[in-house]
Design an enzyme around this catalytic site. Structure first.
Site, short mmCIF file in Angstrom:
data_model
loop_
_atom_site.label_atom_id
_atom_site.label_comp_id
_atom_site.label_asym_id
_atom_site.label_seq_id
_atom_site.Cartn_x
_atom_site.Cartn_y
_atom_site.Cartn_z
N TYR A 168 -5.14 -24.53 -51.48
CA TYR A 168 -6.31 -23.87 -50.92
C TYR A 168 -7.44 -24.87 -50.78
O TYR A 168 -7.52 -25.86 -51.51
CB TYR A 168 -6.75 -22.62 -51.71
CG TYR A 168 -5.75 -21.49 -51.54
CD1 TYR A 168 -5.85 -20.60 -50.47
CD2 TYR A 168 -4.68 -21.36 -52.42
CE1 TYR A 168 -4.92 -19.59 -50.30
CE2 TYR A 168 -3.74 -20.35 -52.25
CZ TYR A 168 -3.87 -19.47 -51.19
OH TYR A 168 -2.93 -18.48 -51.00
N ASN A 205 -10.61 -25.22 -51.45
CA ASN A 205 -11.53 -25.65 -52.50
C ASN A 205 -10.88 -26.44 -53.62
O ASN A 205 -11.57 -26.96 -54.48
CB ASN A 205 -12.26 -24.43 -53.09
CG ASN A 205 -13.13 -23.74 -52.04
OD1 ASN A 205 -13.25 -24.18 -50.91
ND2 ASN A 205 -13.72 -22.64 -52.43
N TYR A 233 -4.29 -17.01 -43.05
CA TYR A 233 -5.29 -18.00 -42.65
C TYR A 233 -4.93 -18.78 -41.39
O TYR A 233 -5.72 -19.61 -40.94
CB TYR A 233 -5.54 -18.97 -43.81
CG TYR A 233 -6.06 -18.28 -45.03
CD1 TYR A 233 -7.38 -17.83 -45.09
CD2 TYR A 233 -5.24 -18.05 -46.13
CE1 TYR A 233 -7.86 -17.17 -46.21
CE2 TYR A 233 -5.72 -17.41 -47.26
CZ TYR A 233 -7.03 -16.97 -47.29
OH TYR A 233 -7.51 -16.32 -48.40
N HIS A 254 -11.36 -22.42 -40.55
CA HIS A 254 -11.22 -23.31 -41.72
C HIS A 254 -9.92 -24.11 -41.66
O HIS A 254 -9.76 -25.06 -42.42
CB HIS A 254 -11.24 -22.46 -42.99
CG HIS A 254 -12.17 -22.96 -44.06
ND1 HIS A 254 -13.17 -23.88 -43.85
CD2 HIS A 254 -12.22 -22.65 -45.38
CE1 HIS A 254 -13.81 -24.10 -44.99
NE2 HIS A 254 -13.25 -23.38 -45.93
#
Length: 189
Positions: free
Chosen positions: A64, A66, A14, A19
């Site tokens: 993470y 969420n 990532y 994000h």
């Protein structure tokens, strides 16, 4: 103490994705205040430092995006922080690439990391600093877009925006949300 929370997803997969602009800005913030070497704490990357007479801490949850709220809640509870002593830095699909928007409170606006923090803290009344990443191109799913990497043109814009966001976090911590909004919500020159 003022807590700067940078949102993103952990791991090499990532790195440098849309994000993860919150992680990028938080890392720059830590460097600007000459924070202590980072360590694992509160299920995330943690560093502390002093700047301009203010004690700061940086947290990048490793839970993470969420599930960011569980990490933030642990730090807030440990230090008994009020919501106004926290600023959350995250990406925003509804802002042009590189545009900053600092607000003293508000809804999550579809940002799932913010939504989880709201759920865990039980309030929307904490400052958030959004970094624009633009809308997905025609035919793209939002999830694929936010987890994608910046193109060559966007990289330079985001480098500048995450640096401005780090300075905005410092300004917020020392002078307050209103002066920081006045200075950093305008388009970059």
């Amino acid at each position: 103490m003022k807590l700067i929370v940078g949102l993103g997803n952990p791991g090499r997969k990532y790195e440098q994705t849309r994000h993860n602009v919150g992680f990028m800005a938080a890392a720059k913030f830590a460097a600007l205040i000459s924070a202590s070497p980072s360590k694992e704490r509160f299920e995330g990357e943690w560093a502390e430092g002093n700047h301009g007479g203010e004690k700061f801490a940086m947290l990048c949850p490793w839970t993470y995006m969420n599930a960011s709220g569980q990490s933030v809640r642990k730090a807030v509870d440990f230090f008994k922080l009020a919501p106004e002593e926290i600023v959350v830095i995250c990406d925003d699909l509804n802002l042009p690439c590189g545009r900053l928007r600092l607000r003293p409170s508000g809804s999550a606006g579809g940002q799932k990391g913010l939504a989880d923090i709201v759920r865990h803290l039980g309030t929307e009344s904490f400052p958030r600093l959004r970094i624009g990443i633009d809308r997905p191109p025609e035919g793209w799913q939002a999830v694929d877009y936010v987890l994608g990497k910046f193109n060559k043109d966007e990289k330079e814009t985001i480098e500048a925006a995450t640096t401005r966001a780090a300075y905005a976090a410092i300004e917020w911590g020392i002078l307050g949300v209103t002066p920081a909004m006045t200075k950093f919500n305008a388009p970059a020159e």
